[in-house]
Design an enzyme around this catalytic site. Structure first.
Site, short mmCIF file in Angstrom:
data_model
loop_
_atom_site.label_atom_id
_atom_site.label_comp_id
_atom_site.label_asym_id
_atom_site.label_seq_id
_atom_site.Cartn_x
_atom_site.Cartn_y
_atom_site.Cartn_z
N HIS A 119 44.26 99.90 60.52
CA HIS A 119 43.28 98.93 60.03
C HIS A 119 43.15 99.11 58.51
O HIS A 119 43.22 100.22 58.00
CB HIS A 119 41.92 99.15 60.73
CG HIS A 119 40.97 98.02 60.44
ND1 HIS A 119 40.25 97.96 59.27
CD2 HIS A 119 40.63 96.92 61.16
CE1 HIS A 119 39.51 96.85 59.29
NE2 HIS A 119 39.73 96.20 60.43
N GLU A 172 40.75 99.22 56.59
CA GLU A 172 39.70 100.16 56.15
C GLU A 172 40.19 101.61 56.28
O GLU A 172 39.82 102.47 55.48
CB GLU A 172 38.41 99.92 56.94
CG GLU A 172 37.76 98.61 56.51
CD GLU A 172 36.92 97.93 57.58
OE1 GLU A 172 36.57 98.57 58.59
OE2 GLU A 172 36.62 96.73 57.39
N LYS A 200 33.72 98.86 64.50
CA LYS A 200 33.65 99.71 63.30
C LYS A 200 32.58 100.80 63.48
O LYS A 200 32.41 101.30 64.58
CB LYS A 200 33.40 98.87 62.05
CG LYS A 200 34.35 97.68 61.96
CD LYS A 200 34.29 96.99 60.64
CE LYS A 200 35.19 95.76 60.69
NZ LYS A 200 35.49 95.21 59.39
N ASN A 239 36.33 94.71 67.12
CA ASN A 239 36.32 96.00 66.43
C ASN A 239 34.90 96.25 65.93
O ASN A 239 34.45 95.61 64.99
CB ASN A 239 37.31 95.93 65.25
CG ASN A 239 37.22 97.15 64.35
OD1 ASN A 239 36.62 98.16 64.71
ND2 ASN A 239 37.81 97.06 63.17
N GLY A 283 35.67 90.42 56.65
CA GLY A 283 34.26 90.61 56.33
C GLY A 283 33.79 89.83 55.11
O GLY A 283 32.71 90.07 54.58
N GLU A 338 45.96 90.75 59.45
CA GLU A 338 44.60 90.67 58.90
C GLU A 338 44.68 90.65 57.37
O GLU A 338 44.74 91.71 56.74
CB GLU A 338 43.78 91.88 59.33
CG GLU A 338 43.61 92.01 60.82
CD GLU A 338 42.34 92.77 61.16
OE1 GLU A 338 41.45 92.17 61.75
OE2 GLU A 338 42.22 93.95 60.77
N SER A 368 37.32 87.15 59.43
CA SER A 368 36.22 86.18 59.45
C SER A 368 36.36 85.11 60.55
O SER A 368 35.99 83.95 60.34
CB SER A 368 36.04 85.53 58.07
OG SER A 368 35.75 86.52 57.10
#
Ligand code: PEP
Length: 254
Positions: free
Chosen positions: A95, A97, A12, A10, A173, A167, A212
Site C-alpha cells: 500500500h 502508505e 487503516k 482497508n 484520501g 491506486e 476516493s
C-alpha cells in the site's frame, strides 16, 4: 482468484473491538443474500480475530501488511502463518502508505508478496504513481517497475492466486478520483504486462481500482472492462457508505 468483482475495505489505523463487530455485522446484514461478487475487509491486526468471527465466512478478511519472516526473533512482526492461523484469506502488500511512511521499496514489497503466497494467502499488490510522476508521463514505467519486481522474484504463476490494486497516490484520501478512462488505461496496461508472461493468468487476474471510490462514482469505474472492483479506504469505515459501493457491484454482477 478469478475475475468476480471484489469490493475491499482497508480500515487503516481505525477501529476498536466494538466498531469491528458492529461494522461487519451491519455490512453482512446489508448485503444482498445471493450476491455474485466478493467483499473483503482489512481491519488492524489486533481486531482480525474478532473480524473473522463476525464475518462468519460472509466476508473475506485480511491483514494490512505482513512480515517477510515466518517466525523468529523479529519483535513486533506478524507473519503470514499467523494471519492464516486466525482465519485470514488475504493480505494487502505495498500500500502506498507502507511505501511512503514505512520505507517499503519494490523489493521489500516483492518479498512480502512471496511470504503471502507461501502461506496460502491471496496478496493484493498495491501499485500506483504520484501526481508528479503522472504529470511527468511516467505512470506506466512506475507501475511496470512495481509489478515486474514482484514477477521477477516469485514468477508469474504466483499471480494465479493474487489481486492487483491500481491506486494512483494522488487519488487516495484526497477526494480526487481518477476518471474511468484514466483507470481503464492503467488497468489495461497492467493486464497486458501480465499477459506478456501468461495470457491465461492475465485474463483471470482481478485488478481493483482504489482512490476516493464512493457510492456515487463506483458504478462508472467498476463498469470499465479491466476494472474488477475497488479497494476502498475512507468509505469503508461507515456501513452505509461501504454498502452504497457494494450495491453498485451488485447491480453490475447480475
Ligand atoms: C486506500 O487507502 O487504499 C484508499 C483507496 O483510500 P480512499 O478510498 O480513502 O481514497
Amino acid at each position: 482468484m478469478t475475475r468476480t468483482l471484489l469490493v475491499a475495505g482497508n480500515w487503516k489505523l481505525h477501529g476498536s473491538i466494538n466498531m469491528t463487530i458492529d461494522l461487519i455485522s451491519s455490512i453482512t446484514n446489508g448485503l444482498s443474500a445471493n450476491k455474485k461478487y466478493n467483499v473483503a475487509v482489512f481491519p488492524p491486526f489486533v481486531y482480525l480475530s474478532q473480524a473473522v468471527m463476525a464475518a462468519d465466512k460472509e466476508l473475506l478478511v485480511g491483514g494490512q501488511t505482513l512480515s517477510v519472516f515466518d517466525s523468529g526473533a523479529y519483535t513486533g512482526e506478524i507473519s503470514g502463518t499467523m494471519l492464516k492461523d486466525i482465519g485470514c484469506q488475504m493480505v494487502l502488500v505495498g500500500h502506498s502508505e507502507r511505501r511512503e511512511y514505512f520505507a517499503e521499496n519494490d523489493t521489500d514489497v516483492a518479498h512480502k508478496f512471496e511470504a503471502a503466497i507461501k502461506q496460502g494467502l491471496s496478496p493484493i499488490l498495491c501499485c500506483g504513481e504520484t501526481l508528479e510522476q503522472r504529470e511527468n508521463g511516467v505512470t506506466e514505467e512506475v507501475v511496470a517497475n512495481q509489478v515486474n519486481t514482484v514477477i521477477s522474484l516469485v514468477g508469474i504463476e504466483a499471480f494465479s492466486n493474487a489481486v492487483i490494486a491500481y491506486e494512483p497516490i494522488w487519488a487516495i484520501g484526497t477526494g480526487k478520483v481518477a476518471t474511468s478512462e484514466q483507470a481503464q488505461e492503467v488497468h489495461a496496461f497492467i493486464r497486458a504486462l501480465i499477459a506478456e508472461k501468461d495470457a491465461t493468468i492475465a485474463a483471470r487476474l482481478p485488478i481493483l481500482y482504489g482512490g476516493s471510490v464512493k457510492g456515487s462514482n463506483a458504478k462508472e469505474i467498476f463498469s470499465m472492462q479491466d476494472v474488477d472492483g475497488g479497494l476502498i479506504g475512507g468509505a469503508s469505515l461507515t456501513a452505509n457508505d461501504f454498502l452504497a459501493i457494494c450495491q453498485q457491484a451488485d447491480a453490475l454482477s447480475q
